[in-house]
Write a protein that holds these residues in place. Sequence first.
Motif, PDB file in Angstrom:
ATOM      1  N   ILE A   1       0.850  -1.204   0.000  1.00 49.64           N
ATOM      2  CA  ILE A   1       0.000   0.000   0.000  1.00 49.64           C
ATOM      3  C   ILE A   1       0.885   1.255   0.000  1.00 49.64           C
ATOM      4  O   ILE A   1       0.658   2.193  -0.763  1.00 49.64           O
ATOM      5  CB  ILE A   1      -0.952  -0.018   1.215  1.00 49.64           C
ATOM      6  N   ASN A   2       1.921   1.225   0.824  1.00 49.87           N
ATOM      7  CA  ASN A   2       2.831   2.380   0.871  1.00 49.87           C
ATOM      8  C   ASN A   2       3.510   2.599  -0.482  1.00 49.87           C
ATOM      9  O   ASN A   2       3.666   3.725  -0.942  1.00 49.87           O
ATOM     10  CB  ASN A   2       3.884   2.187   1.968  1.00 49.87           C
ATOM     11  N   ALA A   3       3.880   1.481  -1.126  1.00 49.90           N
ATOM     12  CA  ALA A   3       4.558   1.597  -2.426  1.00 49.90           C
ATOM     13  C   ALA A   3       3.636   2.189  -3.483  1.00 49.90           C
ATOM     14  O   ALA A   3       4.090   2.823  -4.440  1.00 49.90           O
ATOM     15  CB  ALA A   3       5.058   0.222  -2.879  1.00 49.90           C
ATOM     16  N   LEU A   4       2.322   1.978  -3.308  1.00 50.53           N
ATOM     17  CA  LEU A   4       1.362   2.533  -4.275  1.00 50.53           C
ATOM     18  C   LEU A   4       0.963   3.968  -3.918  1.00 50.53           C
ATOM     19  O   LEU A   4       0.045   4.541  -4.496  1.00 50.53           O
ATOM     20  CB  LEU A   4       0.124   1.635  -4.361  1.00 50.53           C
ATOM     21  N   GLY A   5       1.618   4.517  -2.902  1.00 52.11           N
ATOM     22  CA  GLY A   5       1.447   5.942  -2.611  1.00 52.11           C
ATOM     23  C   GLY A   5       0.438   6.275  -1.522  1.00 52.11           C
ATOM     24  O   GLY A   5       0.185   7.442  -1.247  1.00 52.11           O
TER      25      GLY A   5
ATOM     26  N   LYS B   1      -1.036   5.527   2.640  1.00 49.89           N
ATOM     27  CA  LYS B   1      -0.372   5.400   3.932  1.00 49.89           C
ATOM     28  C   LYS B   1      -0.984   4.233   4.708  1.00 49.89           C
ATOM     29  O   LYS B   1      -2.197   4.220   4.955  1.00 49.89           O
ATOM     30  CB  LYS B   1      -0.613   6.712   4.705  1.00 49.89           C
ATOM     31  N   ALA B   2      -0.143   3.266   5.088  1.00 52.88           N
ATOM     32  CA  ALA B   2      -0.671   2.121   5.829  1.00 52.88           C
ATOM     33  C   ALA B   2       0.253   1.772   6.973  1.00 52.88           C
ATOM     34  O   ALA B   2       1.458   2.017   6.916  1.00 52.88           O
ATOM     35  CB  ALA B   2      -0.799   0.916   4.898  1.00 52.88           C
ATOM     36  N   VAL B   3      -0.330   1.186   8.014  1.00 50.45           N
ATOM     37  CA  VAL B   3       0.490   0.694   9.114  1.00 50.45           C
ATOM     38  C   VAL B   3      -0.020  -0.686   9.510  1.00 50.45           C
ATOM     39  O   VAL B   3      -1.221  -0.949   9.489  1.00 50.45           O
ATOM     40  CB  VAL B   3       0.485   1.695  10.301  1.00 50.45           C
ATOM     41  N   SER B   4       0.909  -1.591   9.834  1.00 48.37           N
ATOM     42  CA  SER B   4       0.499  -2.956  10.205  1.00 48.37           C
ATOM     43  C   SER B   4       0.470  -3.092  11.728  1.00 48.37           C
ATOM     44  O   SER B   4       1.280  -2.487  12.434  1.00 48.37           O
ATOM     45  CB  SER B   4       1.482  -3.970   9.609  1.00 48.37           C
ATOM     46  N   LEU B   5      -0.465  -3.914  12.205  1.00 49.80           N
ATOM     47  CA  LEU B   5      -0.555  -4.209  13.643  1.00 49.80           C
ATOM     48  C   LEU B   5      -0.702  -5.714  13.840  1.00 49.80           C
ATOM     49  O   LEU B   5      -1.494  -6.361  13.137  1.00 49.80           O
ATOM     50  CB  LEU B   5      -1.789  -3.531  14.265  1.00 49.80           C
TER      51      LEU B   5
END
Length: 406
Positions: free
Chosen positions: A85-89, A91-95
């Motif tokens: 997701i980050n590479a596609l521009g 913003k994501a965070v994993s938990l």
Amino acid sequence: MALIVQKYGGTSVGNPERILNVARRVIATRDAGNRVVVVVSAMSGVTDSLIKLAKEVSPNPAEREMDVLLSTGEQTTIALTAMAINALGAKAVSLTGAQAGIITDEVHTKARISDLSPGQIHTALEGGNIVIVAGFQGETSDGEITTLGRGGSDLTAIAIAAAIKADLCQIFTDVDGVYTCDPRLVPTARKIEEICYDEMLEMASSGSKVMQSRSVEFAKKFGVIFEVRSSFNQNPGTLVKEETQNMENVVVRGISVEKNQAKVTVTNVPDRPGTAAKIFTTLATTGIIIDMIVQNVSTAGTTDISFTLNRDELPKAQAALQGAIREIGAKELLAMDGIAKLSVVGIGMRSHSGVAAKLFEALSGAGINIQMISTSEIKTAVIIDETKIAEAANVVHEAFGLGAGA
Ligand code: ADP
Ligand code: ASP
Ligand code: MG
């Protein structure tokens, strides 16, 4: 702005290409003006190969260590999905499950969720993130890693949807929804538009693994309406909720099959109070789950008691029962595997008769022998030879007019 929980199963995140596909779908949901929490499973085959690995180093691995091992499958996927997701521009965070606030009891490998404190999910959402949560895992109040039983990512998604009061909960999988029978077994199976919790629960617990049964139980308890749909297209899926239109009029909603079953018969059990209790208490203390139980009418002071269970649990059951059989004075323990269960499920069975007759007639027409029968308010189930299960599912499906165009 809606709050949406989406869950993607193992096949949907089965390789890097598919993880990128999921990333694009999630971003599209976010770009449509929603806040999104995504629950992911381990990549397809990963959990099974971790179990296999464990068995290669230990015949009987500790369940605590199994949880430490199996939770890595989902942990891999959350990181990869967030990276995609980050590479596609976006913003994501994993938990991890623990970071997402999922607290469970201490029953390793099949823990139950006891509490969910989604503080960290909310904080991450408020920071403008798409939040990616590891399915199938949690932690005890002592900080031990636990897992929620096979298929447990469904439960993670439903529990999070309940805890954060999501507006929508979508379970994305590799079929278009819940079908009248497993479409891989019955090619004429039809997608069901709406199904009520009770029917979904009976189907899931009798072998329709499209949803984990405990997750459906949880959804019913907390009133979480959810949709099962495909991650590979945009087709509408199946809505699962408390009540559906004309629910009493549909006699049979679907058919489930469960392979990998085994049957145990304890012969010549003395006909006196306490013998069945002894057999089943012994099994219960080992944690073995028993399915159908049949006891014959006693003749000459003794009777036979048969029950079914998962084939994998057969050696454990046989070992556990040796002492009990001697103690109650029964004759012997007969065990066989190679059997399967076929269940027909429908709320309408409460108010319609003739389902059992039609089921038995369909099987007899195909020359399929019935070994055991059980009924509940909304389900009729039979045990048959495992090699006949596909044929049985198809003829029974046809007999109840469930097929496409019916
Ligand atoms: P996921 O990895 O997405 O959780 P699962 O493999 O657990 O997916 O569940 C989806 C599978 O469930 C389908 O591929 C299908 O073969 C099977 N299945 C069994 N019964 C049904 C049913 N009644 N309707 C739809 N799918 C079913
Ligand atoms: N990865 C786990 C399993 O294979 C959980 C899940 O897929 O839902 O059972
Ligand atoms: Mg699943």
